[in-house]
Design a protein around this motif. Structure first.
Motif, mmCIF file in Angstrom:
data_model
loop_
_atom_site.group_PDB
_atom_site.id
_atom_site.type_symbol
_atom_site.label_atom_id
_atom_site.label_comp_id
_atom_site.label_asym_id
_atom_site.label_seq_id
_atom_site.Cartn_x
_atom_site.Cartn_y
_atom_site.Cartn_z
ATOM 1 N N ASN A 244 0.800 -1.225 0.000
ATOM 2 C CA ASN A 244 0.000 0.000 0.000
ATOM 3 C C ASN A 244 0.833 1.277 0.000
ATOM 4 O OD1 ASN A 244 -2.428 -1.567 0.210
ATOM 5 N ND2 ASN A 244 -1.984 -1.845 2.393
ATOM 6 N N LEU A 245 2.087 1.194 0.403
ATOM 7 C CA LEU A 245 2.928 2.387 0.458
ATOM 8 C C LEU A 245 3.570 2.646 -0.898
ATOM 9 C CD1 LEU A 245 4.848 1.816 3.821
ATOM 10 C CD2 LEU A 245 2.870 3.290 3.433
ATOM 11 N N ALA A 246 3.808 3.908 -1.201
ATOM 12 C CA ALA A 246 4.656 4.241 -2.342
ATOM 13 C C ALA A 246 6.049 3.698 -2.061
ATOM 14 C CB ALA A 246 4.693 5.748 -2.548
ATOM 15 N N PHE A 247 6.725 3.200 -3.098
ATOM 16 C CA PHE A 247 8.023 2.571 -2.863
ATOM 17 C C PHE A 247 8.979 3.524 -2.156
ATOM 18 C CE2 PHE A 247 12.354 1.338 -3.918
ATOM 19 C CZ PHE A 247 12.337 -0.015 -3.602
ATOM 20 N N GLY A 248 9.001 4.777 -2.553
ATOM 21 C CA GLY A 248 9.910 5.741 -1.947
ATOM 22 C C GLY A 248 9.670 5.949 -0.469
ATOM 23 N N ASP A 249 8.446 5.693 -0.014
ATOM 24 C CA ASP A 249 8.137 5.884 1.396
ATOM 25 C C ASP A 249 8.709 4.782 2.276
ATOM 26 O OD1 ASP A 249 6.802 8.208 0.834
ATOM 27 O OD2 ASP A 249 4.797 7.324 0.929
ATOM 28 N N LEU A 250 9.069 3.656 1.689
ATOM 29 C CA LEU A 250 9.604 2.554 2.485
ATOM 30 C C LEU A 250 10.885 2.950 3.205
ATOM 31 C CD1 LEU A 250 9.161 -0.412 -0.021
ATOM 32 C CD2 LEU A 250 7.833 -0.001 2.062
ATOM 33 N N PHE A 251 11.678 3.798 2.566
ATOM 34 C CA PHE A 251 12.976 4.204 3.129
ATOM 35 C C PHE A 251 13.001 5.690 3.493
ATOM 36 C CE2 PHE A 251 13.689 0.404 0.716
ATOM 37 C CZ PHE A 251 14.564 -0.323 1.501
ATOM 38 N N LYS A 252 11.867 6.277 3.574
ATOM 39 C CA LYS A 252 11.774 7.701 3.872
ATOM 40 C C LYS A 252 12.342 8.011 5.260
ATOM 41 C CE LYS A 252 8.309 11.396 3.478
ATOM 42 N NZ LYS A 252 6.856 11.656 3.270
ATOM 43 N N TYR A 253 12.880 9.188 5.383
ATOM 44 C CA TYR A 253 13.458 9.661 6.645
ATOM 45 C C TYR A 253 12.481 9.470 7.802
ATOM 46 C CZ TYR A 253 15.393 13.252 9.884
ATOM 47 O OH TYR A 253 15.901 13.938 10.963
ATOM 48 N N LYS A 254 12.937 8.769 8.828
ATOM 49 C CA LYS A 254 12.177 8.505 10.049
ATOM 50 C C LYS A 254 10.873 7.744 9.786
ATOM 51 C CE LYS A 254 14.093 12.168 12.956
ATOM 52 N NZ LYS A 254 13.822 13.293 13.867
ATOM 53 N N ASN A 255 10.872 6.944 8.716
ATOM 54 C CA ASN A 255 9.710 6.103 8.443
ATOM 55 C C ASN A 255 10.090 4.629 8.500
ATOM 56 O OD1 ASN A 255 6.936 5.836 7.838
ATOM 57 N ND2 ASN A 255 7.393 5.431 5.695
ATOM 58 N N ASP A 256 11.081 4.304 9.318
ATOM 59 C CA ASP A 256 11.582 2.935 9.423
ATOM 60 C C ASP A 256 10.515 1.968 9.928
ATOM 61 O OD1 ASP A 256 13.430 5.127 10.176
ATOM 62 O OD2 ASP A 256 14.984 3.598 9.960
ATOM 63 N N GLU A 259 4.378 -0.016 7.794
ATOM 64 C CA GLU A 259 3.539 -1.211 7.848
ATOM 65 C C GLU A 259 4.089 -2.395 7.054
ATOM 66 O OE1 GLU A 259 0.216 -0.840 4.441
ATOM 67 O OE2 GLU A 259 0.106 0.780 5.919
ATOM 68 N N GLU A 260 5.016 -2.158 6.149
ATOM 69 C CA GLU A 260 5.528 -3.251 5.319
ATOM 70 C C GLU A 260 6.789 -3.900 5.875
ATOM 71 O OE1 GLU A 260 5.768 -2.488 1.138
ATOM 72 O OE2 GLU A 260 3.918 -1.337 1.107
ATOM 73 N N ILE A 261 7.296 -3.384 6.992
ATOM 74 C CA ILE A 261 8.510 -3.950 7.584
ATOM 75 C C ILE A 261 8.112 -5.048 8.560
ATOM 76 C CG2 ILE A 261 10.640 -3.469 8.819
ATOM 77 C CD1 ILE A 261 10.206 -2.105 6.003
ATOM 78 N N LEU A 262 8.500 -6.270 8.234
ATOM 79 C CA LEU A 262 8.187 -7.400 9.096
ATOM 80 C C LEU A 262 9.222 -7.587 10.199
ATOM 81 C CD1 LEU A 262 7.045 -10.009 6.396
ATOM 82 C CD2 LEU A 262 5.661 -8.337 7.644
ATOM 83 N N TRP A 263 10.468 -7.230 9.882
ATOM 84 C CA TRP A 263 11.541 -7.393 10.881
ATOM 85 C C TRP A 263 12.719 -6.544 10.453
ATOM 86 C CZ3 TRP A 263 15.212 -12.125 11.610
ATOM 87 C CH2 TRP A 263 15.824 -12.067 12.877
ATOM 88 N N SER A 264 13.383 -5.904 11.423
ATOM 89 C CA SER A 264 14.496 -5.011 11.086
ATOM 90 C C SER A 264 15.506 -4.966 12.226
ATOM 91 C CB SER A 264 13.982 -3.597 10.800
ATOM 92 O OG SER A 264 13.271 -3.069 11.914
ATOM 93 N N VAL A 265 16.723 -4.565 11.872
ATOM 94 C CA VAL A 265 17.740 -4.241 12.865
ATOM 95 C C VAL A 265 17.528 -2.786 13.232
ATOM 96 C CG1 VAL A 265 20.195 -4.234 13.432
ATOM 97 C CG2 VAL A 265 19.320 -5.811 11.691
ATOM 98 N N GLN A 266 17.286 -2.525 14.489
ATOM 99 C CA GLN A 266 16.888 -1.179 14.893
ATOM 100 C C GLN A 266 18.049 -0.381 15.455
ATOM 101 O OE1 GLN A 266 13.248 -2.400 17.299
ATOM 102 N NE2 GLN A 266 12.493 -0.670 16.111
ATOM 103 N N TYR A 267 17.973 0.924 15.216
ATOM 104 C CA TYR A 267 18.993 1.857 15.683
ATOM 105 C C TYR A 267 18.294 3.058 16.303
ATOM 106 C CZ TYR A 267 22.091 -1.014 12.909
ATOM 107 O OH TYR A 267 22.777 -2.086 12.406
ATOM 108 N N ASN A 268 18.960 3.640 17.302
ATOM 109 C CA ASN A 268 18.397 4.808 17.949
ATOM 110 C C ASN A 268 18.350 5.969 16.976
ATOM 111 O OD1 ASN A 268 18.687 7.413 19.733
ATOM 112 N ND2 ASN A 268 17.848 5.824 21.038
ATOM 113 N N LYS A 269 17.322 6.769 17.070
ATOM 114 C CA LYS A 269 17.106 7.836 16.101
ATOM 115 C C LYS A 269 17.581 9.212 16.551
ATOM 116 C CE LYS A 269 15.019 4.925 13.408
ATOM 117 N NZ LYS A 269 15.083 3.739 14.252
ATOM 118 N N SER A 270 18.085 9.339 17.775
ATOM 119 C CA SER A 270 18.356 10.706 18.218
ATOM 120 C C SER A 270 19.626 10.887 19.039
ATOM 121 C CB SER A 270 17.165 11.223 19.047
ATOM 122 O OG SER A 270 16.950 10.403 20.176
ATOM 123 N N ASN A 271 20.132 9.869 19.664
ATOM 124 C CA ASN A 271 21.224 10.052 20.616
ATOM 125 C C ASN A 271 22.591 9.999 19.952
ATOM 126 O OD1 ASN A 271 19.278 10.173 22.566
ATOM 127 N ND2 ASN A 271 19.593 8.084 23.309
#
Length: 535
Positions: A244-256, A259-271
């Motif tokens: 349902n998302l536009a392809f470009g939105d999958l990797f958009k800034y702070k859009n990690d 809804e299409e991400i089933l599993w990811s390696v996560q990183y802190n966004k601010s520190n």
């Protein structure tokens, strides 16, 4: 493998003490005994979180071992290990190979520690899910090992005393272990988790589908039966969800956390100072200004094949590559309406013809833009600054404004699940469903639908969808296309073949398809730990 044995408790302490922002933080154990602490809910949750934290160790810092030496990227800088880039000089002493091997086994031992204390932990509502999560992560690590190294040692229990020799288990046995563990995990995993990034039932189904898909190609696999199971599991992971998302939105800034991400390696966004990665770094072009907010270098350069693979209307090109270059570089993210555009990279005839209108739409920022349409200078490895950047994992590290952002690394996302299903259906003699799954992916991107697919087309589609995400070497190895594709599409490898040298041919006359078992592993084992063919 004594390096694993002798350091195992130091590894445990090190990983349990580090900060794990982006996952739940581990607790400081203080003077509490392990037996007492790990039997509590908080203690056991800390062990599970430490298991998740190991994902960062496996995937840091740069993606050379996952992306070099394929048909999508070639080495444009000596920083890329030559053995990984073109195979001829790949030896058991390659540091990147040893690091992957070591980090996977260290991570497995963290998982084994969590499973060791599973039946000692006090009961709490999420306990069975947590055990299943750890089993799934450990099975994923063994899947990585067996794909890269073939026969490997299954270390299922906690190593709490010196062991001087490990036997290599057959790849067939390793696959069966992975399947058994992941199947058990799926039973107890919930469909959703309250914390984004935890393994869910659908994420495990996605991974297990790929396990069956990969085993199906092997001589010891079950062929059509494996492919059929892979197709079923992939469809269960899809669970009726569309793209349902536009392809470009999958990797958009702070859009990690989309809804299409089933599993990811996560990183802190601010520190500032938190654990990061360099998956944005090697794709170039050269960016190193103090105000750019990112450092990029032309080390892994996109091939002509990749740049020219997209239909004119396929939005995945612009979703993968940055078709402008702003000054500063991260201006396109932080201040897109006020940042001058240095370069514009039109790739289609329509885009080139529309350049006057493109300038007129933003004359303040575009009047002085250099127009650099697609031609062979894009895939010239000596070109350091004038080609589109692969932007999927772009970080932002700026002082003014103060932004410290590291993009998550996606391990399983829905677009790939559809392509796993497509490949599995094709190989299980159901081309109709394969075509339907491929067309779902293409239609989301605005590409034309197709009426026929084969393995080569699906691999093209995986390149368009997943370029730079760390799957290509595994894709080519799985399907037996590694040599055939790279000797034509990768200029480093093509040059060797054109000169009469097969860089995959090893010293024993066998092909270097698997990675070498690291020299340190063999030399530290007191028994016979066999080397892989070709080395």
């Amino acid at each position: 493998m004594k390096s694993i044995k002798s350091k195992i408790y130091a590894i445990f302490l090190g990983l349990l003490m580090v900060s794990c922002s982006g996952y739940l933080d581990e607790e400081n154990l203080g003077n509490t005994t392990a037996e007492n602490f790990y039997s509590t809910k908080d203690g056991y949750e800390g062990l599970v979180n430490a298991t998740y934290a190991t994902l960062r160790d496996v995937y840091e810092p740069t993606p050379y071992i996952f992306c070099a030496g394929t048909d999508l990227f070639f080495a444009a800088h000596p920083e890329v290990p030559l053995g990984l880039a073109s195979y001829q000089t790949l030896t058991p002493g390659e540091a990147n190979v040893e690091k992957l091997f070591r980090s996977l086994y260290q991570s497995i031992q963290i998982a084994n520690l969590a499973l060791y204390y599973a039946d000692k932990a006090e009961d709490f509502p999420e306990l069975q899910s947590r055990i299943a999560e750890v089993k799934a992560i450990r099975a994923y690590y063994y899947f990585m090992l067996v794909q890269q190294f073939g026969d490997v040692s299954i270390v299922e229990n906690l190593v709490n005393q010196p062991i001087t020799h490990f036997e290599r288990d057959s790849a067939s046995d390793v696959y069966q272990f992975i399947i058994n563990q992941m199947t058990e995990a799926i039973v107890d995993l919930p469909p959703t988790q309250s914390n984004f990034g935890r393994v869910t039932k659908r994420a495990a189904q996605h991974i297990l589908a790929k396990v069956y898909l990969t085993r199906g190609y092997e001589s010891y696999g079950e062929g059509v039966a494996d492919f059929t199971k892979a197709a079923t599991l992939a469809d269960e992971a899809i669970n009726g969800q569309g793209l349902n998302l536009a392809f470009g939105d999958l990797f958009k800034y702070k859009n990690d956390k989309n809804e299409e991400i089933l599993w990811s390696v996560q990183y802190n966004k601010s520190n500032s100072g938190e654990v990061s990665h360099n998956w944005d770094y090697p794709w170039g072009p050269l960016v190193q200004g103090a105000n750019d907010g990112v450092i990029k270098k032309n080390t892994l350069h996109p091939t002509e094949y990749l740049f020219t693979l997209f239909d004119d209307n396929d939005t995945r090109f612009e979703g993968t590559f940055l078709n402008i270059k702003t000054a500063p570089y991260t201006g396109y993210i932080l201040n897109p309406t006020t940042t001058p555009v240095e370069y514009y990279y039109p790739r289609t005839a329509a885009q080139i013809a529309d350049v006057p209108n493109w300038r007129a739409a933003d004359p303040v920022n575009r009047t002085n833009t250099i127009i650099s349409p697609m031609d062979p200078h894009w895939w010239d490895g000596l070109n350091q600054i004038d080609y589109p950047a692969l932007k999927k994992f772009d970080r932002v590290q700026t002082a003014v404004p103060s932004v410290q952002y590291t993009h998550d690394i996606y391990l399983a996302r829905l677009g790939e699940t559809y392509l796993i299903a497509a490949e599995a259906y094709l190989q299980s003699n159901n081309p109709g469903n394969a075509i339907a799954r491929v067309n779902t992916v293409r239609q989301r991107a605005g590409a034309s639908v197709v009426g026929n697919v084969d393995v080569d087309f699906i691999l093209d589609e995986r390149a368009r969808e997943l370029a730079g995400e760390g799957f290509r070497w595994l894709d080519l190895k799985r399907t037996g296309k590694l040599i055939d594709y790279t000797k034509v599409r990768n200029p480093d490898i093509k040059g060797l073949f054109d000169g009469g040298t097969n860089p995959f041919l090893g010293i024993d006359g066998q092909l270097k398809i698997l990675r070498p078992i690291p020299l340190a592993v063999i030399s530290l084992d007191n028994g016979e730990y066999p080397q892989n063919p070709g080395y």
